[in-house]
Scaffold this motif. Structure first.
Motif, short mmCIF file in Angstrom:
data_model
loop_
_atom_site.label_atom_id
_atom_site.label_comp_id
_atom_site.label_asym_id
_atom_site.label_seq_id
_atom_site.Cartn_x
_atom_site.Cartn_y
_atom_site.Cartn_z
N LYS A 215 8.09 2.51 -3.54
CA LYS A 215 7.97 3.36 -2.36
C LYS A 215 6.51 3.65 -2.02
CE LYS A 215 12.36 5.90 -2.71
NZ LYS A 215 12.97 7.24 -2.92
N GLN A 216 5.72 3.97 -3.05
CA GLN A 216 4.31 4.26 -2.85
C GLN A 216 3.57 3.03 -2.33
OE1 GLN A 216 2.64 7.08 -2.92
NE2 GLN A 216 0.73 6.01 -2.40
N ALA A 217 3.90 1.87 -2.91
CA ALA A 217 3.25 0.63 -2.50
C ALA A 217 3.62 0.28 -1.06
CB ALA A 217 3.65 -0.52 -3.43
N THR A 218 4.86 0.54 -0.67
CA THR A 218 5.29 0.27 0.70
C THR A 218 4.52 1.14 1.69
OG1 THR A 218 7.52 -0.30 -0.07
CG2 THR A 218 7.27 0.21 2.27
N THR A 219 4.38 2.43 1.35
CA THR A 219 3.62 3.34 2.21
C THR A 219 2.17 2.89 2.33
OG1 THR A 219 5.03 5.21 1.58
CG2 THR A 219 2.86 5.74 2.49
N GLU A 220 1.58 2.50 1.19
CA GLU A 220 0.18 2.07 1.20
C GLU A 220 0.00 0.78 1.99
OE1 GLU A 220 -3.36 1.22 -2.08
OE2 GLU A 220 -1.63 2.47 -2.60
N CYS A 256 -8.65 7.85 -0.18
CA CYS A 256 -8.52 8.45 1.16
C CYS A 256 -8.09 7.40 2.19
CB CYS A 256 -9.83 9.12 1.59
SG CYS A 256 -11.22 7.99 1.73
N LEU A 257 -7.24 6.48 1.76
CA LEU A 257 -6.80 5.41 2.64
C LEU A 257 -6.06 5.94 3.86
CD1 LEU A 257 -6.31 2.44 3.33
CD2 LEU A 257 -4.31 2.49 1.82
N SER A 258 -5.15 6.92 3.64
CA SER A 258 -4.35 7.42 4.76
C SER A 258 -5.24 8.08 5.82
CB SER A 258 -3.30 8.41 4.26
OG SER A 258 -3.90 9.53 3.64
N ILE A 259 -6.29 8.79 5.36
CA ILE A 259 -7.20 9.46 6.31
C ILE A 259 -7.99 8.41 7.10
CG2 ILE A 259 -9.18 11.00 6.52
CD1 ILE A 259 -8.23 12.40 3.99
N ALA A 260 -8.49 7.39 6.40
CA ALA A 260 -9.26 6.34 7.07
C ALA A 260 -8.39 5.59 8.07
CB ALA A 260 -9.84 5.37 6.04
#
Length: 337
Positions: A215-220, A256-260
Motif C-alpha cells: 500500500k505504501q509503495a503504491t502511494t509513493e 518529503c516526496l508528497s510535499i514536492a
C-alpha cells in the motif's frame, strides 16, 4: 429479410414470476435469489441486444463514410430520429467491435456470450489476451461471468506476470498470502515510472513483502508519477533546466516526496490558470470594445452593465474576497512581445 421480419413478429418471452415483496412467508435469501435470477436473464438479453445495436450503427456509419458527405450528416440524422446520443451510439459500436474481435480471434464461443454480464463483456474485451483466454474458458464451462470475476483474473495475471515485481512478491501472490487486488494497482503505477525509481520501490517491497508495504509503495509510486508528469508541464522548471530526476531523488531521501509532488502539481495548475486567465482577459476586453460601439444614450442600463464589467478587461483588475476578513485582490497583466 423475410426471416428477420418473421423474427420480429415473435415477442421475446420475459414474463417473470417475481416474488411478492409483501409476502413475509418468503425468506429474505430466497426473495433475493429469485430476483437475481430474473436480473441475470435481463442482463444477458440486454448484452445481445446492445451488441446488435452496435453492429447496426457501425453499418450505418461505414455506409455514410463511403457514400455520404465527410461530416457524417446521414449518420447523425439517423441517431437524431431515434433519440440516440453520439456517446451512446459509439459505446454500442465499441461493444460490437469488441464482440467481433473476440469471436473472430477464436477467444470466445458464440454460445457462451450469454454467460456474461454486459460490463463483464466490455471488461474482457479490454483485458490482456491471456486474461481473455481464461475468461473464455470459464464461460465455456458455463460459469457466470461478471465484471468482478474478470477484474480478479486480470489482477491475478498482473501479479504473476509483471516483470516489475520482485520474486518474493510473486511467490506470495502464487500462494495467495498476498492478495492480487493489492498488487495490481502497484504494478499499474510502476509502469509509469523510470527504471531508477522502480528499483527503489522494488527493493523496499522485496525486503518487506506484506500488504502494508504494498500500500505504501503504491502511494509513493502514484506520487512519483504525478510529480514527473507535472514537472514536464511546468515552464518555470524547463526554462531553467532543473534536474528533475535528481531533485526527486533528494525529496525521496529526506522524506518529503508528497510535499514536492504537490508543489510541482500546484505550479503546473498555476501556470495553466494564468494562461486561461490571460485568454479570458483578452476576450473580455475585445467584447467590451465591441459592445461600447453599439451602445449609447438609448441603452443606459446596458451602458451601466458595461461600465461595471469593463474594468475586468483593463490593465488592473480588482476583486473583493469575502470571508472572516474581507480582502481586495489586485491583478495587473502586462503584455510583452
Amino acid at each position: 429479410m423475410n426471416d428477420l421480419a418473421a423474427a420480429l413478429q415473435q415477442p421475446v418471452d420475459l414474463d417473470f414470476e417475481l416474488p411478492d415483496p409483501e409476502d413475509e412467508q418468503i425468506a429474505e435469501s430466497d426473495f433475493l435469489q429469485q430476483l437475481d435470477v430474473a436480473w441475470q436473464v435481463c442482463d444477458r438479453f440486454d448484452l445481445q441486444t446492445e451488441i446488435w445495436r452496435g453492429r447496426i450503427l457501425r453499418a450505418i456509419r461505414d455506409r455514410e463514410k463511403k457514400g455520404g458527405d465527410s461530416r457524417g450528416t446521414g449518420f447523425l440524422k439517423w441517431l437524431k430520429e431515434r433519440e440516440i446520443s453520439k456517446t451512446q451510439a459509439y459505446s454500442w459500436i465499441q461493444l460490437a467491435n469488441s464482440a467481433d474481435t473476440l469471436l473472430e480471434e477464436g477467444k470466445l464461443d458464440p454460445g457462451s456470450v450469454n454467460n456474461f454480464s454486459k460490463r463483464a463483456f466490455v471488461e474482457t474485451a479490454k483485458a490482456p489476451p491471456e486474461v481473455q483466454q481464461m475468461v473464455s474458458e470459464a464461460a465455456q464451462k458455463g460459469d457466470r461471468i461478471t465484471r468482478r470475476e474478470v477484474r480478479q483474473l486480470s489482477d491475478e495475471w498482473t501479479a504473476m506476470s509483471s516483470e516489475f515485481l520482485p520474486e518474493p512478491v510473486k511467490e506470495k501472490a502464487a500462494d495467495n498470502s498476498l492478495p492480487a487486488r493489492y498488487i495490481a494497482p502497484l504494478v499499474k503505477e510502476m509502469e509509469k515510472l523510470p527504471e531508477s525509481h522502480r528499483r527503489v520501490l522494488q527493493r523496499d517491497i522485496a525486503a518487506n513483502p506484506d500488504i502494508d508495504t504494498l500500500k505504501q509503495a503504491t502511494t509513493e509510486a502514484r506520487q512519483l508519477a504525478k510529480y514527473l508528469k507535472s514537472a514536464a508541464q511546468v515552464q518555470a522548471l524547463t526554462e531553467e533546466n532543473v534536474d528533475i530526476e535528481t531533485a526527486l531523488e533528494e525529496a525521496q531521501r529526506i522524506g518529503c516526496l508528497s510535499i514536492a509532488a504537490d508543489l510541482v502539481n500546484q505550479a503546473s495548475q498555476m501556470e495553466q490558470s494564468i494562461a486561461k486567465l490571460y485568454m479570458t482577459w483578452k476576450k473580455i476586453s475585445n467584447l467590451a470594445d465591441r459592445l461600447y460601439v453599439d451602445t449609447g444614450a438609448s441603452t443606459p442600463n446596458l451602458r451601466a452593465l458595461l461600465s461595471c464589467v469593463e474594468p475586468l478587461g483593463g490593465e488592473v483588475m480588482e476583486l473583493q474576497l469575502s470571508g472572516p476578513r474581507e480582502q481586495t485582490i489586485r491583478l495587473q497583466i502586462q503584455e510583452t512581445s
